[in-house]
Enzyme design. Structure first.
Site, PDB file in Angstrom:
ATOM      1  N   SER A 126      34.371  31.337  -5.438  1.00  0.00           N
ATOM      2  CA  SER A 126      34.554  29.598  -5.832  1.00  0.00           C
ATOM      3  C   SER A 126      34.685  29.342  -7.624  1.00  0.00           C
ATOM      4  CB  SER A 126      33.513  29.061  -5.176  1.00  0.00           C
ATOM      5  OG  SER A 126      33.956  27.541  -4.777  1.00  0.00           O
ATOM      6  N   ASP A 245      40.195  26.360   4.552  1.00  0.00           N
ATOM      7  CA  ASP A 245      39.186  25.813   3.444  1.00  0.00           C
ATOM      8  C   ASP A 245      39.372  24.415   3.440  1.00  0.00           C
ATOM      9  OD1 ASP A 245      37.866  25.125   1.313  1.00  0.00           O
ATOM     10  OD2 ASP A 245      38.575  27.022   0.238  1.00  0.00           O
ATOM     11  N   HIS A 309      36.011  27.849   3.652  1.00  0.00           N
ATOM     12  CA  HIS A 309      35.652  28.161   2.204  1.00  0.00           C
ATOM     13  C   HIS A 309      34.366  29.135   2.261  1.00  0.00           C
ATOM     14  CE1 HIS A 309      35.516  27.567  -1.934  1.00  0.00           C
ATOM     15  NE2 HIS A 309      34.250  27.391  -2.084  1.00  0.00           N
TER      16      HIS A 309
END
Ligand SMILES: *[C@@H]1O[C@H](CO)[C@@H](O)[C@H](O)[C@H]1NC(C)=O
Length: 334
Positions: A126, A245, A309
């Site tokens: 991330s 996501d 995600h």
């Protein structure tokens, strides 16, 4: 098997040879079977990890991931980047702080780890992904060979992710960021604000933002040519997008995509969700930070993981880690 990174459950797993700061190691029970800290096979290129928002450098998820990688590449030296040695403080530093200052600390940290001195591969989770890219562009000493980024926000985010109802730290940071994301205070103190890129407020973004505009060399007057030179030295930049996501808006930011800026009021309603893909981004077309050069050399790979995600399945990470991590020094990378 699924690992959830970013959930910040702190931590009860033994470390198997994960490189940790001295203070950090004391907080964590070392198992009897742990390899000595710093153990590494000399000819296997080491690996550096940078965790995501809400996580810390030695959370259960991060330790588990490091162990899984050691299962694939026995003897590999793994270092997990930390901003603070205390785990809660490190987690907090993912929300609050100045990215440029954190990068200076990280560059000094990596330069101080003897095992990394000949270079390393790196995985950023991330936001850790765009921060590692910033490290390549601005420092890269010691240099990164392959950089893999999972669900990162290379073109920023156009909205902030929702927080879990019980995550107070997240909620306070989100509220503060939303209320004045381009204020000087937010741009210096809230991490997410430093990669908040709203296509409907591009002039405000260009003026206020110092981090993302810099690493993407988006301001013609202040293009830094070192960034392009450094980025082009990567063997591979592997960009991994999560198909489902809903945290990163838009998810295509993982592949250098962004929402198209609205051209006029009328069009806004219909066009605002259109994505400008990497190869049509102005900074790609003008090659301001070396992305196009690297891509033309075959060094930019667009990969997908199926799922939400940072819900990384073995199907997804294992082939990538096999291919791009754990290579030997002196051998060509794929
Ligand atoms: C460009 O970036 C390099 C590496 O971070 C830095 O040393 C240099 O001072 C920068 N140049 C300018 C003009 O800001």
């Amino acid at each position: 098997m699924r690992i959830f990174l970013g959930l910040a459950t702190v931590l009860a797993l033994p470390i198997h040879g994960l490189s940790l700061p001295a203070g950090g190691a004391q907080q964590i029970p070392l198992s009897n079977t742990a390899l000595p800290l710093g153990y590494a096979s000399d000819d296997v290129r080491p690996l550096v990890l940078w965790h995501g928002l809400g996580d810390s450098y030695a959370s259960a998820g991060m330790l588990e991931f490091a162990n899984l990688i050691k299962g694939v590449h026995p003897g590999i030296f793994v270092h997990s980047i930390y901003i603070e040695e205390n785990l809660e403080a490190d987690q907090r530093a993912g929300f609050y702080g100045n990215v440029e200052e954190q990068l200076l600390d990280v560059a000094a940290q990596l330069a101080g780890v003897p095992e990394l001195s000949r270079g390393f591969d790196a995985i950023g989770f991330s936001q850790g992904g765009q921060f590692l890219r910033a490290y390549v562009e601005k420092f890269n000493d010691p240099p990164i060979n392959n950089l893999l980024t999972f669900g990162s926000q290379h073109m920023g985010v156009a909205d902030l992710p929702l927080c879990r109802p019980t995550d107070f730290m997240c909620q306070v940071a989100r509220k503060a960021a939303r209320s004045g994301v381009y204020s000087p205070w937010a741009q210096k103190n809230l991490i997410q604000a430093q990669y908040y890129r709203d296509p409907e407020q591009l002039p405000a973004y260009y003026t206020a933002n110092k981090f993302l505009t810099s690493i993407n060399n988006e301001i013609p007057e202040s293009v830094n040519e070192t960034y392009a030179r450094n980025l082009a030295t990567l063997s591979n930049l592997v960009l991994i997008l999560f198909t489902e996501d809903k945290t990163v808006v838009p998810k295509e930011s993982a592949w250098f995509g962004s929402f198209a800026p609205p051209e006029d009021e009328l069009e806004e309603a219909t066009r605002s969700k259109e994505i400008v893909p990497m190869r049509l981004q102005p900074t790609y077309l003008t090659d301001t930070f070396g992305l196009r050069t690297l891509d033309k050399a075959g060094g930019v790979l667009l990969e997908t993981c199926i799922g939400e995600h940072m819900q990384i399945t073995e199907d997804c990470w294992e082939p990538l880690v096999r291919r791009f991590v754990g290579g030997k020094f002196g051998e060509n990378t794929p």
